[in-house]
Design a protein around this motif. Sequence first.
Motif, PDB file in Angstrom:
ATOM      1  N   UNK A  88       0.869  -1.174   0.000  1.00  0.00           N
ATOM      2  CA  UNK A  88       0.000   0.000   0.000  1.00  0.00           C
ATOM      3  C   UNK A  88       0.908   1.227   0.000  1.00  0.00           C
ATOM      4  N   UNK A  89       0.811   2.033  -1.068  1.00  0.00           N
ATOM      5  CA  UNK A  89       1.718   3.165  -1.234  1.00  0.00           C
ATOM      6  C   UNK A  89       1.185   4.463  -0.636  1.00  0.00           C
ATOM      7  N   UNK A  90       0.138   4.402   0.144  1.00  0.00           N
ATOM      8  CA  UNK A  90      -0.336   5.584   0.845  1.00  0.00           C
ATOM      9  C   UNK A  90      -0.661   6.737  -0.089  1.00  0.00           C
ATOM     10  N   UNK A  91      -0.084   7.899   0.193  1.00  0.00           N
ATOM     11  CA  UNK A  91      -0.367   9.101  -0.593  1.00  0.00           C
ATOM     12  C   UNK A  91       0.140   9.015  -2.018  1.00  0.00           C
ATOM     13  N   UNK A  92       0.975   8.027  -2.315  1.00  0.00           N
ATOM     14  CA  UNK A  92       1.542   7.900  -3.661  1.00  0.00           C
ATOM     15  C   UNK A  92       0.703   7.016  -4.579  1.00  0.00           C
ATOM     16  N   UNK A  93      -0.332   6.396  -4.078  1.00  0.00           N
ATOM     17  CA  UNK A  93      -1.138   5.530  -4.932  1.00  0.00           C
ATOM     18  C   UNK A  93      -1.815   6.361  -6.024  1.00  0.00           C
ATOM     19  N   UNK A  94      -1.639   5.935  -7.258  1.00  0.00           N
ATOM     20  CA  UNK A  94      -2.201   6.641  -8.392  1.00  0.00           C
ATOM     21  C   UNK A  94      -1.315   7.722  -8.952  1.00  0.00           C
ATOM     22  N   UNK A  95      -0.158   7.948  -8.360  1.00  0.00           N
ATOM     23  CA  UNK A  95       0.759   9.008  -8.773  1.00  0.00           C
ATOM     24  C   UNK A  95       1.816   8.430  -9.717  1.00  0.00           C
ATOM     25  N   UNK A  96       2.147   9.145 -10.779  1.00  0.00           N
ATOM     26  CA  UNK A  96       3.207   8.679 -11.671  1.00  0.00           C
ATOM     27  C   UNK A  96       4.570   8.924 -11.041  1.00  0.00           C
ATOM     28  N   UNK A  97       5.550   8.154 -11.493  1.00  0.00           N
ATOM     29  CA  UNK A  97       6.909   8.338 -10.986  1.00  0.00           C
ATOM     30  C   UNK A  97       7.448   9.717 -11.343  1.00  0.00           C
ATOM     31  N   UNK A  98       7.007  10.255 -12.466  1.00  0.00           N
ATOM     32  CA  UNK A  98       7.470  11.580 -12.871  1.00  0.00           C
ATOM     33  C   UNK A  98       6.885  12.677 -11.989  1.00  0.00           C
ATOM     34  N   UNK A  99       5.633  12.508 -11.542  1.00  0.00           N
ATOM     35  CA  UNK A  99       4.948  13.558 -10.786  1.00  0.00           C
ATOM     36  C   UNK A  99       5.115  13.437  -9.276  1.00  0.00           C
ATOM     37  N   UNK A 100       5.551  12.285  -8.802  1.00  0.00           N
ATOM     38  CA  UNK A 100       5.627  12.044  -7.369  1.00  0.00           C
ATOM     39  C   UNK A 100       6.401  13.075  -6.578  1.00  0.00           C
ATOM     40  N   UNK A 101       7.612  13.471  -7.037  1.00  0.00           N
ATOM     41  CA  UNK A 101       8.392  14.427  -6.239  1.00  0.00           C
ATOM     42  C   UNK A 101       7.696  15.766  -6.025  1.00  0.00           C
ATOM     43  N   UNK A 102       6.903  16.210  -6.996  1.00  0.00           N
ATOM     44  CA  UNK A 102       6.215  17.489  -6.872  1.00  0.00           C
ATOM     45  C   UNK A 102       4.871  17.354  -6.145  1.00  0.00           C
ATOM     46  N   UNK A 103       4.126  16.294  -6.452  1.00  0.00           N
ATOM     47  CA  UNK A 103       2.784  16.157  -5.888  1.00  0.00           C
ATOM     48  C   UNK A 103       2.790  15.715  -4.429  1.00  0.00           C
ATOM     49  N   UNK A 104       3.712  14.843  -4.062  1.00  0.00           N
ATOM     50  CA  UNK A 104       3.763  14.310  -2.698  1.00  0.00           C
ATOM     51  C   UNK A 104       5.217  14.268  -2.221  1.00  0.00           C
ATOM     52  N   UNK A 105       5.824  15.420  -1.983  1.00  0.00           N
ATOM     53  CA  UNK A 105       7.267  15.438  -1.685  1.00  0.00           C
ATOM     54  C   UNK A 105       7.664  14.655  -0.443  1.00  0.00           C
ATOM     55  N   UNK A 106       6.846  14.724   0.624  1.00  0.00           N
ATOM     56  CA  UNK A 106       7.224  14.013   1.853  1.00  0.00           C
ATOM     57  C   UNK A 106       7.163  12.499   1.646  1.00  0.00           C
ATOM     58  N   UNK A 107       6.054  12.025   1.097  1.00  0.00           N
ATOM     59  CA  UNK A 107       5.926  10.592   0.843  1.00  0.00           C
ATOM     60  C   UNK A 107       6.955  10.135  -0.182  1.00  0.00           C
ATOM     61  N   UNK A 108       7.194  10.970  -1.196  1.00  0.00           N
ATOM     62  CA  UNK A 108       8.153  10.588  -2.226  1.00  0.00           C
ATOM     63  C   UNK A 108       9.562  10.432  -1.646  1.00  0.00           C
ATOM     64  N   UNK A 109       9.915  11.298  -0.726  1.00  0.00           N
ATOM     65  CA  UNK A 109      11.246  11.188  -0.116  1.00  0.00           C
ATOM     66  C   UNK A 109      11.391   9.844   0.594  1.00  0.00           C
ATOM     67  N   UNK A 110      10.380   9.459   1.357  1.00  0.00           N
ATOM     68  CA  UNK A 110      10.440   8.173   2.037  1.00  0.00           C
ATOM     69  C   UNK A 110      10.505   7.006   1.067  1.00  0.00           C
ATOM     70  N   UNK A 111       9.766   7.128  -0.033  1.00  0.00           N
ATOM     71  CA  UNK A 111       9.736   6.074  -1.059  1.00  0.00           C
ATOM     72  C   UNK A 111      11.077   5.989  -1.789  1.00  0.00           C
ATOM     73  N   UNK A 112      11.547   7.108  -2.293  1.00  0.00           N
ATOM     74  CA  UNK A 112      12.753   7.094  -3.120  1.00  0.00           C
ATOM     75  C   UNK A 112      14.009   6.787  -2.314  1.00  0.00           C
ATOM     76  N   UNK A 113      14.027   7.189  -1.050  1.00  0.00           N
ATOM     77  CA  UNK A 113      15.181   6.918  -0.190  1.00  0.00           C
ATOM     78  C   UNK A 113      15.089   5.577   0.515  1.00  0.00           C
ATOM     79  N   UNK A 114      13.979   4.873   0.285  1.00  0.00           N
ATOM     80  CA  UNK A 114      13.762   3.543   0.873  1.00  0.00           C
ATOM     81  C   UNK A 114      13.945   3.567   2.394  1.00  0.00           C
ATOM     82  N   UNK A 115      13.256   4.515   3.023  1.00  0.00           N
ATOM     83  CA  UNK A 115      13.280   4.595   4.481  1.00  0.00           C
ATOM     84  C   UNK A 115      12.401   3.475   5.042  1.00  0.00           C
ATOM     85  N   UNK A 116      12.960   2.508   5.749  1.00  0.00           N
ATOM     86  CA  UNK A 116      12.232   1.295   6.115  1.00  0.00           C
ATOM     87  C   UNK A 116      10.974   1.513   6.946  1.00  0.00           C
TER      88      UNK A 116
END
Length: 211
Positions: A88-116
């Motif tokens: 379950x990707x939380x706030x990132x569900x339905x978001x493209x990889x291209x738009x994630x950093x701008x649309x959901x910066x906090x969630x994207x940081x956790x996702x892209x940095x693989x914060x466990x």
Amino acid sequence: MTVTRICLVRHGETDWNAERRLQGQLDIPLNGNGRQQADRLAAALKRAAHPFAALYSSDLQRAASTAAPIAQQLGLAVTALPALRERHFGALQGVTLADGPQQQPHAWHGYSQREPAHDLGGGESLLAFSARVRHALARLAVEHLGQSILLVSHGGVLDMAYRLASGQPLTAQRAVPIPNAALNWLGVDAAQWSIIEWADQRHLAQTLDEL
């Protein structure tokens, strides 16, 4: 020693896969290419005549629709298993990889940095996701000791399975490809997991007539 063999399949392609959009646990259907992939996979498995004792699938429709022609070809019932759902990707569900950093910066940081421990804004942390997949695989391995079973699931689940068998940490970026409708084999012997074969796509290059 008694070896249990688990063949894992990522569902066929969806439009959201093609758009590089995070699906998570949103219930997205297969597209036309995904349905063809499922049919080719089912025909290849029938031809290979693997002695599968059971067929399990995530209950999300992209996995269930991939499992359906396999069940028909192999004469197996499909057991729906919610534990095989995608993360379950939380706030990132339905978001493209291209738009994630701008649309959901906090969630994207956790996702892209693989914060466990990051839950991606109401989703599932890598720690929780990994534990869910590990528990499901271990339970199935015990229930089917010495047998071969087939699981139809999702890219994230297969990634967790690969990490379980290879020892790759959760914090490391994905090390292997996980193509749609490919065959991925794991073995487990006395709780020791191993990778037998990964990302076999040979059947997807063939037509149904060739299979």
